[in-house]
Design a protein around this motif. Structure first.
Motif, mmCIF file in Angstrom:
data_model
loop_
_atom_site.group_PDB
_atom_site.id
_atom_site.type_symbol
_atom_site.label_atom_id
_atom_site.label_comp_id
_atom_site.label_asym_id
_atom_site.label_seq_id
_atom_site.Cartn_x
_atom_site.Cartn_y
_atom_site.Cartn_z
ATOM 1 N N ALA A 104 -0.584 -12.731 -0.240
ATOM 2 C CA ALA A 104 -2.040 -12.200 -0.076
ATOM 3 C C ALA A 104 -2.724 -11.562 0.990
ATOM 4 O O ALA A 104 -3.250 -10.734 0.933
ATOM 5 N N LEU A 105 -2.050 -12.114 2.344
ATOM 6 C CA LEU A 105 -2.561 -11.234 3.296
ATOM 7 C C LEU A 105 -1.960 -10.092 3.277
ATOM 8 O O LEU A 105 -2.724 -8.938 3.685
ATOM 9 N N GLY A 106 -0.497 -10.000 2.929
ATOM 10 C CA GLY A 106 0.197 -8.438 2.833
ATOM 11 C C GLY A 106 -0.830 -7.521 1.752
ATOM 12 O O GLY A 106 -0.901 -6.245 2.124
ATOM 13 N N ALA A 107 -1.310 -8.091 0.733
ATOM 14 C CA ALA A 107 -1.913 -7.484 -0.262
ATOM 15 C C ALA A 107 -3.470 -6.956 0.361
ATOM 16 O O ALA A 107 -3.741 -6.015 0.213
ATOM 17 N N GLY A 108 -3.892 -7.834 1.055
ATOM 18 C CA GLY A 108 -5.308 -7.404 1.694
ATOM 19 C C GLY A 108 -4.978 -6.487 2.756
ATOM 20 O O GLY A 108 -5.776 -5.437 2.804
ATOM 21 N N TRP A 109 -3.879 -6.547 3.772
ATOM 22 C CA TRP A 109 -3.666 -5.413 4.600
ATOM 23 C C TRP A 109 -3.395 -4.117 3.964
ATOM 24 O O TRP A 109 -3.963 -3.152 4.352
ATOM 25 N N SER A 110 -2.358 -4.066 2.807
ATOM 26 C CA SER A 110 -2.339 -2.811 2.164
ATOM 27 C C SER A 110 -3.293 -2.237 1.534
ATOM 28 O O SER A 110 -3.743 -1.114 1.512
ATOM 29 N N GLY A 115 -6.083 1.416 -0.014
ATOM 30 C CA GLY A 115 -6.874 1.272 -1.279
ATOM 31 C C GLY A 115 -5.943 0.871 -2.345
ATOM 32 O O GLY A 115 -6.638 0.503 -3.507
ATOM 33 N N CYS A 116 -4.858 0.402 -1.827
ATOM 34 C CA CYS A 116 -3.834 -0.130 -2.973
ATOM 35 C C CYS A 116 -3.334 -1.614 -2.460
ATOM 36 O O CYS A 116 -2.746 -1.515 -1.441
ATOM 37 N N PRO A 117 -3.160 -2.575 -3.333
ATOM 38 C CA PRO A 117 -2.690 -4.072 -2.870
ATOM 39 C C PRO A 117 -1.070 -3.949 -2.729
ATOM 40 O O PRO A 117 -0.575 -4.654 -1.802
ATOM 41 N N ALA A 118 -0.352 -2.710 -3.078
ATOM 42 C CA ALA A 118 0.812 -2.865 -3.004
ATOM 43 C C ALA A 118 1.610 -2.034 -2.022
ATOM 44 O O ALA A 118 2.592 -2.318 -1.410
ATOM 45 N N SER A 119 1.046 -0.691 -1.795
ATOM 46 C CA SER A 119 1.662 0.282 -0.973
ATOM 47 C C SER A 119 2.125 -0.119 0.509
ATOM 48 O O SER A 119 3.184 0.267 0.975
#
Length: 160
Positions: A104-110, A115-119
């Motif tokens: 979740a932290l990684g998705a938020g950072w991304s 503007g994309c939770p994966a990139s």
């Protein structure tokens, strides 16, 4: 148990059972009324998943890969299966459930960066964005991300 599995895949399978990440996956699959079957390399599939969260074509909890689609979906997408298997290794390496808040932290950072939770999510990047069928979005200014998000929310409210 485990035709075609390497010794390390067996270790991961047992580890993800013991660290409760696969058990959580089974619970989520049961709640989502999924049908369970054995997949390759120590993975299991939960197909026909009926809950709308998370928004993904497939997602992994421990050694269980869940999807709203049928089993043939995975048979036609061997690279996606490899992507999800890499996530199962991430659960193993992070001792199971700590993967969830870290992801979740990684998705938020991304999301903040692109503007994309994966990139820019390190977990998705390590699992291969391309194999997961993600498009890599460029880093952008935070103001642009916030503007895109809030304009999208406003337009959705107008549609309702």
């Amino acid at each position: 148990m485990g035709e075609g599995m390497s010794g390390w895949q067996r270790v991961k399978l047992v580890g993800n059972v013991l660290n409760l990440s696969t058990a959580l996956g089974v619970l989520v699959g049961v709640i989502g009324r999924a049908k369970f079957s054995r997949g390759p390399r120590g993975l299991f599939y939960a197909t026909g998943y009926r809950l709308g969260f998370p928004i993904a074509s497939a997602f992994t909890l421990g050694n269980l890969v869940l999807t709203k689609n049928d089993r043939a979906y995975f048979d036609r997408r061997p690279l996606l299966v490899k992507h999800e298997e890499r996530h199962s290794w991430q659960y193993f390496c992070l001792l199971g459930l700590p993967m969830l808040p870290l992801y979740a932290l990684g998705a938020g950072w991304s999301w903040l960066r692109t503007g994309c939770p994966a990139s820019r999510n390190p977990f998705e990047r390590l699992a291969s964005l391309k194999d997961g069928n993600y498009i890599e979005h460029p880093v952008q200014p935070l103001g642009q991300t916030l503007s895109q998000t809030f304009s999208g929310l406003r337009s959705r409210r107008k549609e309702q």
